[in-house]
Write a protein that holds these residues in place. Structure first.
Motif, PDB file in Angstrom:
ATOM      1  N   ASP A  20       0.747  -1.397  -0.103  1.00 28.86           N
ATOM      2  CA  ASP A  20      -0.169   0.112   0.020  1.00 28.86           C
ATOM      3  C   ASP A  20       0.771   1.112  -0.080  1.00 28.86           C
ATOM      4  OD1 ASP A  20      -2.056  -1.629   0.262  1.00 28.86           O
ATOM      5  OD2 ASP A  20      -2.395  -1.355   2.509  1.00 28.86           O
ATOM      6  N   LEU A  21       0.552   2.426  -0.842  1.00 26.19           N
ATOM      7  CA  LEU A  21       1.185   3.403  -0.848  1.00 26.19           C
ATOM      8  C   LEU A  21       0.459   4.643  -0.522  1.00 26.19           C
ATOM      9  CD1 LEU A  21       3.227   2.590  -4.194  1.00 26.19           C
ATOM     10  CD2 LEU A  21       4.266   2.432  -1.796  1.00 26.19           C
ATOM     11  N   GLN A  22       0.936   5.689  -0.117  1.00 22.09           N
ATOM     12  CA  GLN A  22       0.325   6.922  -0.029  1.00 22.09           C
ATOM     13  C   GLN A  22       1.402   8.156  -0.832  1.00 22.09           C
ATOM     14  OE1 GLN A  22      -2.728   7.773   1.336  1.00 22.09           O
ATOM     15  NE2 GLN A  22      -2.553   5.639   1.328  1.00 22.09           N
ATOM     16  N   PRO A  23       0.826   9.138  -1.306  1.00 26.23           N
ATOM     17  CA  PRO A  23       1.689  10.088  -2.106  1.00 26.23           C
ATOM     18  C   PRO A  23       2.828  10.644  -1.290  1.00 26.23           C
ATOM     19  CG  PRO A  23      -0.616  10.467  -2.646  1.00 26.23           C
ATOM     20  CD  PRO A  23      -0.657   9.315  -1.566  1.00 26.23           C
ATOM     21  N   GLY A  24       3.895  10.964  -1.806  1.00 24.79           N
ATOM     22  CA  GLY A  24       4.811  11.564  -1.140  1.00 24.79           C
ATOM     23  C   GLY A  24       5.656  10.801   0.189  1.00 24.79           C
ATOM     24  N   GLU A  25       5.337   9.413   0.082  1.00 30.90           N
ATOM     25  CA  GLU A  25       5.925   8.431   1.120  1.00 30.90           C
ATOM     26  C   GLU A  25       7.405   8.286   0.876  1.00 30.90           C
ATOM     27  OE1 GLU A  25       2.867   6.225   3.525  1.00 30.90           O
ATOM     28  OE2 GLU A  25       3.199   5.075   1.420  1.00 30.90           O
ATOM     29  N   ARG A  26       8.192   8.175   1.787  1.00 30.38           N
ATOM     30  CA  ARG A  26       9.667   7.837   1.565  1.00 30.38           C
ATOM     31  C   ARG A  26       9.762   6.181   1.601  1.00 30.38           C
ATOM     32  NH1 ARG A  26      11.984  10.382   6.016  1.00 30.38           N
ATOM     33  NH2 ARG A  26      12.156  12.344   4.645  1.00 30.38           N
ATOM     34  N   VAL A  27      10.361   5.769   0.750  1.00 27.55           N
ATOM     35  CA  VAL A  27      10.565   4.082   0.633  1.00 27.55           C
ATOM     36  C   VAL A  27      11.914   3.681   0.407  1.00 27.55           C
ATOM     37  CG1 VAL A  27       9.772   2.069  -0.956  1.00 27.55           C
ATOM     38  CG2 VAL A  27       8.176   4.104  -0.762  1.00 27.55           C
ATOM     39  N   LEU A  28      12.296   2.576   1.099  1.00 27.48           N
ATOM     40  CA  LEU A  28      13.436   1.891   0.983  1.00 27.48           C
ATOM     41  C   LEU A  28      13.354   0.644   0.484  1.00 27.48           C
ATOM     42  CD1 LEU A  28      16.588   1.800   1.747  1.00 27.48           C
ATOM     43  CD2 LEU A  28      15.934   1.047   3.969  1.00 27.48           C
ATOM     44  N   ASP A  29      14.344   0.370  -0.656  1.00 27.65           N
ATOM     45  CA  ASP A  29      14.236  -1.074  -1.052  1.00 27.65           C
ATOM     46  C   ASP A  29      15.675  -1.723  -0.847  1.00 27.65           C
ATOM     47  OD1 ASP A  29      13.578  -3.177  -2.744  1.00 27.65           O
ATOM     48  OD2 ASP A  29      14.095  -2.397  -4.592  1.00 27.65           O
ATOM     49  N   VAL A  30      15.550  -2.538   0.118  1.00 25.30           N
ATOM     50  CA  VAL A  30      16.755  -3.307   0.639  1.00 25.30           C
ATOM     51  C   VAL A  30      17.144  -4.371  -0.285  1.00 25.30           C
ATOM     52  CG1 VAL A  30      17.649  -4.476   2.759  1.00 25.30           C
ATOM     53  CG2 VAL A  30      16.186  -2.666   3.064  1.00 25.30           C
ATOM     54  N   CYS A  31      18.318  -4.651  -0.500  1.00 17.24           N
ATOM     55  CA  CYS A  31      18.793  -5.492  -1.476  1.00 17.24           C
ATOM     56  C   CYS A  31      18.148  -5.393  -2.870  1.00 17.24           C
ATOM     57  CB  CYS A  31      18.734  -7.000  -1.184  1.00 17.24           C
ATOM     58  SG  CYS A  31      19.779  -7.360   0.300  1.00 17.24           S
ATOM     59  N   ALA A  32      18.227  -4.108  -3.306  1.00 15.35           N
ATOM     60  CA  ALA A  32      17.469  -3.826  -4.492  1.00 15.35           C
ATOM     61  C   ALA A  32      17.696  -4.271  -5.849  1.00 15.35           C
ATOM     62  CB  ALA A  32      17.412  -2.024  -4.346  1.00 15.35           C
ATOM     63  N   GLY A  33      18.921  -4.737  -5.986  1.00 17.19           N
ATOM     64  CA  GLY A  33      19.456  -5.430  -7.110  1.00 17.19           C
ATOM     65  C   GLY A  33      19.274  -4.678  -8.295  1.00 17.19           C
ATOM     66  N   THR A  34      18.391  -5.089  -9.371  1.00  9.99           N
ATOM     67  CA  THR A  34      18.067  -4.141 -10.698  1.00  9.99           C
ATOM     68  C   THR A  34      16.955  -3.233 -10.571  1.00  9.99           C
ATOM     69  OG1 THR A  34      16.802  -6.067 -11.540  1.00  9.99           O
ATOM     70  CG2 THR A  34      19.256  -6.048 -11.926  1.00  9.99           C
ATOM     71  N   ASN A  35      16.396  -3.101  -9.320  1.00  8.80           N
ATOM     72  CA  ASN A  35      15.673  -1.943  -9.074  1.00  8.80           C
ATOM     73  C   ASN A  35      14.290  -2.240  -9.585  1.00  8.80           C
ATOM     74  OD1 ASN A  35      17.423   0.013  -7.527  1.00  8.80           O
ATOM     75  ND2 ASN A  35      17.890   1.122  -9.266  1.00  8.80           N
ATOM     76  N   ALA A  36      14.195  -3.489  -9.847  1.00  8.70           N
ATOM     77  CA  ALA A  36      12.691  -3.744 -10.322  1.00  8.70           C
ATOM     78  C   ALA A  36      11.383  -3.288  -9.360  1.00  8.70           C
ATOM     79  CB  ALA A  36      12.486  -5.320 -10.351  1.00  8.70           C
ATOM     80  N   VAL A  37      11.823  -3.184  -8.213  1.00  9.30           N
ATOM     81  CA  VAL A  37      10.812  -2.935  -7.200  1.00  9.30           C
ATOM     82  C   VAL A  37      10.454  -1.498  -7.108  1.00  9.30           C
ATOM     83  CG1 VAL A  37       9.825  -2.764  -4.702  1.00  9.30           C
ATOM     84  CG2 VAL A  37      10.641  -5.168  -5.770  1.00  9.30           C
ATOM     85  N   GLY A  38      11.663  -0.677  -7.021  1.00  6.48           N
ATOM     86  CA  GLY A  38      11.557   0.853  -7.076  1.00  6.48           C
ATOM     87  C   GLY A  38      11.151   1.323  -8.221  1.00  6.48           C
ATOM     88  N   ILE A  39      11.399   0.872  -9.485  1.00  9.70           N
ATOM     89  CA  ILE A  39      10.660   1.354 -10.947  1.00  9.70           C
ATOM     90  C   ILE A  39       9.161   1.018 -10.646  1.00  9.70           C
ATOM     91  CG2 ILE A  39      10.768   0.747 -12.994  1.00  9.70           C
ATOM     92  CD1 ILE A  39      13.620   0.315 -12.910  1.00  9.70           C
ATOM     93  N   ALA A  40       8.904  -0.289 -10.291  1.00 13.27           N
ATOM     94  CA  ALA A  40       7.489  -0.619 -10.171  1.00 13.27           C
ATOM     95  C   ALA A  40       6.387   0.443  -9.274  1.00 13.27           C
ATOM     96  CB  ALA A  40       7.020  -1.962 -10.011  1.00 13.27           C
TER      97      ALA A  40
END
Length: 269
Positions: A60-80
């Motif tokens: 779940d996301l809200q606008p403007g939130e700060r997100v950390l992707d741990v072991c982000a690898g090729t950034n698939a999650v951050g991009i999505a």
């Protein structure tokens, strides 16, 4: 052979695999970084994107939130996540500079920005109570789980959400046997298809051994609760071959008071 009890599991894993984690993983991921996502789609018989969609559906996301992707690898999650909510501030941390370089290129090609840190995820270089959402995917079986989950709990804001996804040890011994049998066949084939180097090819036995000594979905839920997370939810896919978790950091005043079971998703009221 069953792994030791949960309280002793990480110590056992460290004694058995610590040398691989310290000396070999960087070379492995330098090798696989250019074809990591494509190889996973092949090895999973095309289920990789389905796993990813199931994982993303839990976040779940809200606008403007700060997100950390741990072991982000090729950034698939951050991009999505940025595609879904462009106002997010997304940070990525990974020990592999090679994987993050691929991720940087992927994000920039889409006009997206993800702040990247290269370092040991067991000691997160962020202040307490800093992130609204933290994600971790496809990496915990290579890590000291208790130490990392405590660090994630530290930097997560009260009421913030932690989301986890990884290959796990199936609780059913029949499924477990079939699972490892398939991996013993698919890993060499995938390695040959993508002309994996020596580091990746030599790690194939380790990948299976690491799963045999790892946690089931239910056991990881127990670990999260023991650390102090609230509203822990675990989902098993394919008989426990893959596990998804969602957990919340409790608010001050008690272990888990005042935390709603589900935050409203972006766009809802």
């Amino acid at each position: 052979m069953s792994p030791p009890p949960i309280a002793e599991r990480d110590e056992f894993r460290l004694s058995r695999f610590g040398s691989v984690w310290k000396n070999d993983l960087d070379d492995i991921f330098v090798d696989v970084a250019p074809y990591y996502d494509r190889a996973n789609r092949i090895a999973s018989l095309g289920l990789w994107d389905w796993f990813s969609r199931r994982f993303m559906a839990m976040i779940d996301l809200q606008p403007g939130e700060r997100v950390l992707d741990v072991c982000a690898g090729t950034n698939a999650v951050g991009i999505a996540l940025l595609k879904r909510e462009p106002t997010l501030t997304v940070h990525a941390i990974d020990r592999s500079a090679a994987m993050q370089e691929v991720g940087r290129q992927r994000a920039e090609a889409l006009g997206l920005h993800i702040d990247s840190t290269i370092g040991d995820v067991h000691v997160l270089p962020f202040p307490d109570n800093h992130f609204d959402v933290i994600t971790l995917q496809w990496a915990s079986r290579h890590l000291r789980v208790h130490d990392l989950f405590r660090e994630i709990h530290r930097v997560l804001k009260p009421g913030g959400h932690f989301h986890h996804c990884d290959m796990l040890r199936p609780g059913n011994p029949v499924v477990e046997k079939l699972y490892y049998g398939y991996l013993r066949l698919s890993l060499p084939v995938t390695g040959l298809l993508y002309r994996s180097g020596r580091a990746a090819m030599n790690a194939q036995t380790y990948f299976i051994d690491a799963l045999e000594a790892f946690y089931t979905t239910e056991e990881l839920s127990e670990v999260l609760r023991g650390i102090g997370y609230c509203e822990v939810e675990g989902q098993s896919l394919l008989g426990g071959m893959v596990g998804l978790h969602r957990a919340v950091k409790g608010r001050p005043g008690g272990p888990c008071p005042g935390v709603a079971k589900h935050r409203p998703k972006h766009g809802s009221r």
